[in-house]
Enzyme design. Structure first.
Site, PDB file in Angstrom:
ATOM      1  N   GLU A 156       3.603  -0.036 -10.984  1.00 56.64           N
ATOM      2  CA  GLU A 156       4.804  -0.174 -10.554  1.00 56.64           C
ATOM      3  C   GLU A 156       5.932   0.919 -11.271  1.00 56.64           C
ATOM      4  O   GLU A 156       6.875   0.566 -11.709  1.00 56.64           O
ATOM      5  CB  GLU A 156       5.144  -1.571 -10.875  1.00 56.64           C
ATOM      6  N   ALA A 191       0.778  -1.168  -0.032  1.00 55.83           N
ATOM      7  CA  ALA A 191       0.037  -0.039  -0.008  1.00 55.83           C
ATOM      8  C   ALA A 191       0.708   1.414  -0.006  1.00 55.83           C
ATOM      9  O   ALA A 191       1.246   1.749   1.205  1.00 55.83           O
ATOM     10  CB  ALA A 191      -0.907  -0.001   1.166  1.00 55.83           C
ATOM     11  N   LEU A 192       1.009   1.799  -1.413  1.00 53.59           N
ATOM     12  CA  LEU A 192       1.846   2.908  -1.426  1.00 53.59           C
ATOM     13  C   LEU A 192       1.093   4.267  -1.937  1.00 53.59           C
ATOM     14  O   LEU A 192       0.943   5.123  -1.484  1.00 53.59           O
ATOM     15  CB  LEU A 192       3.108   2.609  -2.267  1.00 53.59           C
ATOM     16  N   THR A 193       0.339   3.695  -3.084  1.00 54.73           N
ATOM     17  CA  THR A 193      -0.495   4.854  -3.800  1.00 54.73           C
ATOM     18  C   THR A 193      -1.508   5.597  -2.925  1.00 54.73           C
ATOM     19  O   THR A 193      -2.195   4.735  -2.157  1.00 54.73           O
ATOM     20  CB  THR A 193      -0.815   4.271  -5.074  1.00 54.73           C
ATOM     21  N   GLY A 248     -12.104  -7.499 -37.735  1.00 56.96           N
ATOM     22  CA  GLY A 248     -13.347  -7.163 -36.711  1.00 56.96           C
ATOM     23  C   GLY A 248     -13.347  -8.094 -35.959  1.00 56.96           C
ATOM     24  O   GLY A 248     -14.019  -7.852 -34.743  1.00 56.96           O
ATOM     25  N   ILE A 264      -5.126  -0.551  -4.546  1.00 60.95           N
ATOM     26  CA  ILE A 264      -4.407  -1.625  -3.867  1.00 60.95           C
ATOM     27  C   ILE A 264      -4.878  -2.849  -4.261  1.00 60.95           C
ATOM     28  O   ILE A 264      -5.970  -3.618  -3.832  1.00 60.95           O
ATOM     29  CB  ILE A 264      -4.538  -1.406  -2.142  1.00 60.95           C
ATOM     30  N   THR A 265      -3.823  -3.791  -5.037  1.00 60.32           N
ATOM     31  CA  THR A 265      -4.090  -5.039  -5.674  1.00 60.32           C
ATOM     32  C   THR A 265      -4.148  -6.127  -4.465  1.00 60.32           C
ATOM     33  O   THR A 265      -3.584  -5.825  -3.361  1.00 60.32           O
ATOM     34  CB  THR A 265      -2.942  -5.341  -6.659  1.00 60.32           C
TER      35      THR A 265
END
Length: 383
Positions: free
Chosen positions: A362, A121-123, A339, A154-155
């Site tokens: 990243e 968790a950074l962003t 197509g 957060i992934t």
């Protein structure tokens, strides 16, 4: 790892991809979730522990070995890799690199077994590329810290057992020097998750906000128990992560090339297969060239990383090149399908959307360019 054992592992993963993952791609897309049974199989195969040292129950793969495994895994939808991605990489490696012996013993064996899933968790809502300006605050209160703030995109947040979370803990130190990396269990009071994000692609890979409201953790929760070192830890983790992301891109390059060649041989126009048209051949050739250059750069950078050489510039160059290359390859693959490439029933349009994120997370392509240029300038000025 012994080479024979490693080849056996790769062969097992290859069969797993062909027999289990690729057939499950449509189900994952439809349900926006990876089936629990597949996650259990990944756990049993030891895939959560490929980057964890053997002393803690992991496979102890070198970066070169990890990249080969990830490349093989990502011949299937890259969503499957996301299940293990944060535990293998950015979620766990801060602890593995800079953690205290007690922190490593507490978490690394659980990561290796797949019993605990790590997230990074950074962003934040207002802080993405400029990570040094993050606003999540950790206030010292005796032997504890009280943390408030919000993390974004957060992934694996809903899957996570623990977060490696960056917060500003040193109010008198501006910029990167005031940031610490905290180990925060997901069940800590005051920590909550937002609603799952609705994304352009990568359905089944879950991201949410992580909200911290008066979250109290002991001072010993700082990685390495060294305040103010969090940004440096994050940068070490991201160097390795950029090689990992390049391997993700390369696996998808392999799949897209196979799809494009197969379709061009089967598809007939003007009384002949489109593979015989020179302009289609040009696109196939360009795909192969982008694949080969990404492969060569990945092998070179991973080998230097394993040798302990400084490779921050090279990691940035690799991530930049590979993520841009797979974007070009996906675009050409859609063009070859014509197509049909725009229709949801053909997976090529799905992969076109999925790989778009590789140029953003990243470190965006523009951030990688900045890293490369700044390092070149520093080297020139040092002469």
């Amino acid at each position: 790892m012994d080479q024979d054992i490693f080849e056996m592992l790769l062969n097992t993963i290859r069969r797993f991809v062909d027999e289990q993952l690729i057939p499950a791609e449509d189900l994952v897309e439809e349900n926006d979730a990876v089936p629990d049974g597949i996650v259990d199989q990944m756990r049993e195969m030891g895939l959560f522990g490929i980057s964890i040292p053997t002393a803690f129950g992991g496979l102890g793969c070198t970066m070169t070995e990890e990249a080969a495994i990830v490349r093989e895994l990502c011949r299937a939808s890259i969503v499957f890799r996301s299940v293990i991605g944060t535990t293998v990489g950015i979620g766990s490696q801060g602890i593995a690199i800079d953690g205290t012996p007690a922190q490593k013993q507490a978490w690394l064996p659980r990561f290796a077994a797949g019993d605990a899933i790590a997230s990074f968790a950074l962003t934040e809502p207002d802080t993405g590329s400029d990570a040094a300006s993050l606003r999540t605050i950790a206030v010292r209160e005796g032997d504890s810290y009280r943390i408030n703030g919000t993390k974004r995109f957060i992934t694996n947040a809903p899957r996570a057992s623990v977060f490696t979370l960056m917060a500003r803990s040193e109010p008198d130190i501006p910029g990167a020097g005031g940031i610490s990396a905290f180990i925060i269990p997901a069940d800590t009071p005051g920590l909550s998750l937002g609603r799952p994000d609705r994304k352009m692609g990568q359905k089944g890979s879950v991201t949410t906000d992580v909200v911290l409201e008066d979250v109290v953790v002991p001072a010993s929760a700082i990685i390495g128990e060294v305040p103010g070192r969090g940004f440096k830890t994050a940068m070490k983790v991201l160097d390795r992560g950029r090689i990992h992301i390049a391997a993700v891109a390369l696996g998808m390059c392999d799949r897209l090339l196979d799809m494009a060649v197969g379709y061009s041989i089967d598809r007939k126009q003007f009384g002949q297969r489109i593979a015989d048209f020179q302009l289609v051949q040009a696109m196939l050739a360009d795909i192969k060239v982008d694949l080969l250059t990404s492969e060569a750069l990945l092998q070179s950078v991973a080998a230097k990383f394993d040798a302990g050489m400084p490779v921050s510039l090279e990691c940035a160059a690799l991530k930049y090149h590979a993520s841009e290359a797979v974007g070009r390859i996906a675009d050409r693959a859609v063009q070859i399908f014509g197509g049909a490439g725009y229709m949801a029933e053909y997976k090529v349009e799905r992969f076109y959307r999925d790989v778009r994120l590789l140029r953003i997370y990243e470190g965006t392509s523009q951030i990688q360019q900045t890293i490369i240029a700044k390092q070149l300038i520093r080297r020139a000025e040092a002469l």
